[in-house]
Design an enzyme around this catalytic site. Sequence first.
Site, PDB file in Angstrom:
ATOM      1  N   GLU A 176       3.411   9.895   7.776  1.00  0.00           N
ATOM      2  CA  GLU A 176       2.269   9.876   8.708  1.00  0.00           C
ATOM      3  C   GLU A 176       2.549  10.654   9.988  1.00  0.00           C
ATOM      4  O   GLU A 176       2.365  10.130  11.103  1.00  0.00           O
ATOM      5  CB  GLU A 176       1.864   8.422   9.031  1.00  0.00           C
ATOM      6  N   GLU A 295       0.353   5.088   0.050  1.00  0.00           N
ATOM      7  CA  GLU A 295       0.080   3.802   0.720  1.00  0.00           C
ATOM      8  C   GLU A 295      -1.384   3.480   0.509  1.00  0.00           C
ATOM      9  O   GLU A 295      -2.249   4.255   0.941  1.00  0.00           O
ATOM     10  CB  GLU A 295       0.394   3.854   2.216  1.00  0.00           C
TER      11      GLU A 295
HETATM   12  O1  AHR Z   1       2.498  -0.088   5.390  1.00  0.00           O
HETATM   13  C1  AHR Z   1       2.471  -0.388   6.751  1.00  0.00           C
HETATM   14  C2  AHR Z   1       2.417   0.858   7.608  1.00  0.00           C
HETATM   15  O2  AHR Z   1       1.193   1.508   7.429  1.00  0.00           O
HETATM   16  C3  AHR Z   1       3.427   1.942   7.305  1.00  0.00           C
HETATM   17  O3  AHR Z   1       4.634   1.728   7.929  1.00  0.00           O
HETATM   18  C4  AHR Z   1       2.776   3.161   7.844  1.00  0.00           C
HETATM   19  O4  AHR Z   1       3.150   4.331   7.138  1.00  0.00           O
HETATM   20  C5  AHR Z   1       1.288   2.885   7.744  1.00  0.00           C
HETATM   21  O5  AHR Z   1       0.620   3.152   8.911  1.00  0.00           O
END
Ligand code: AHR
Length: 506
Positions: A176, A295
């Site tokens: 990210e 994610e």
């Molecule tokens: O999964 C929780 C968080 O969400 C992770 O650390 C990050 O990559 C995202 O913003």
Amino acid sequence: MTEAKRASMILDKNFRVGDVDDRLYGAFIEHLGRAIYGGIYEPGHAAADAKGFRQDVLGLVKDLKVPVVRYPGGNFVSGYNWEDGIGPRENRPSRLELAWRSIETNEFGLNEFMDWVDAANTEAVMAVNLGSRGIDGARNIVEYCNHPKGTYWSDLRKKHGYATPHNINLWCLGNEMDGSWQIGHKTAEEYGRIACEAGKVMRMVDPSIELVVCGSSNSKMHTFPEWEAVVLEHTYDLVDYISLHTYFGNQDNDTANFLAQSVGMDDFINTVISVCDYVKAKKRSNKTINLSFDEWNVWYHSHEATAQVEPWTTAPPILEDVYTFEDALVVGCMLISLLKRADRVKIACLAQLVNVIAPIMTRTGGDAWRQTIYYPYLHASLYGRGYVLQPVIESPVYDSKDFTDVPILEAVSVVNEEDDELTVFAVNRDLEAPLRFECRLGNFPNYEVVEHITMTHTDVKAHNTETNPYNVVPKSEGNAAVDGDMLEALLAPLSWNVIRLAKTKK
Ligand code: AHR
């Protein structure tokens, strides 16, 4: 009961979207909260083995047949020195963990994770730190993990007890990096350059590795989708996948709108594919970049509780969403979204796996149990392997606060040619009406229903706890049946359905 609505689907062997890459059912474990400490690793727990791995948790993970697990972050990785987590434990430093404002003891590190990965019958997806660090740390970790012997880092791994290289195939170039919250946040130009140079050198160490470059943190980022275009301009020839992240929530307590959010996930996926192909055309390239949705989940229940937690403690109980029945439906819809573009989404990681926004919950010192979202993930992983058929669907639609023309029926089907099996995954989004589902089986003659699994509940907020772990569970109680070349079923209002068919053995 409210009068049933009707929806239809046509299945045809020739309407093939693409093969499901097994890695579509991956997960994620970050050094965050109790994901590791008190989650997968808890020395002294009654169910822990000699390495401190909780066998109760491992059992639940193994049942899921998780093909890959991303590690060690997440936001955590952007401030992490991987070298802190290797070698004798007594020499490992405790550090301020800035992403989640906790203390990281480094008692668990890279080699412990690789041992756990072996125990869980899965494979690692390793992320490197391109936030506070860069090329050097990235090339060294590849050498430590993948180079056989005879160099400083590979021999150090051997000295640490790992004679055989870990041979990690898939590597994420940071996490990210478009987000202002990220340690070492970068512009697309800055990130594109460092990702290109770090990836290049990692490949020099091990030319066989695959690379995932960071796309946007979510589709609401003001830099989306320009970020993808710029980053790919710099990295197109080098990388294999671009990442996508998405979390949904029901803060407004509007179930119809919450369930519609996966339509936004469809749009996100399709836009990223378009950007990849735009850069492909611009570069006159023959190479196709695929997607790593590394994610995805529902995440909102724990926001307030997390904000109350005392900073600078070890393994604080943060991001511990307790998932409801309606969350399971949303997760089911998200799985269907991933499958619908299985031709291009080759990797996906449910974020995360244990305790932190996770399908598996534990109490430190206590039991482990399955949250509601465990089940759609389990079903997709078990029955969603093979190739995906183009869902040709006619369904009534509805409008919600943020979405228009949301189909009441969300569905997709997967063919497992090896076993002559066909599985339909379907969600009835209607809050009140059952859905008469009629599916033309066309050129799947002699298929019969093996099982119609359903998940329904009278309370959308119902959830599972340590003391009531089976409150929301799937049942094999659906009424799907084949009549001629028609598969018919009545899908209960607000239900997750898995209709498993197999060729009659005659
Ligand atoms: O999964 C929780 C968080 O969400 C992770 O650390 C990050 O990559 C995202 O913003």
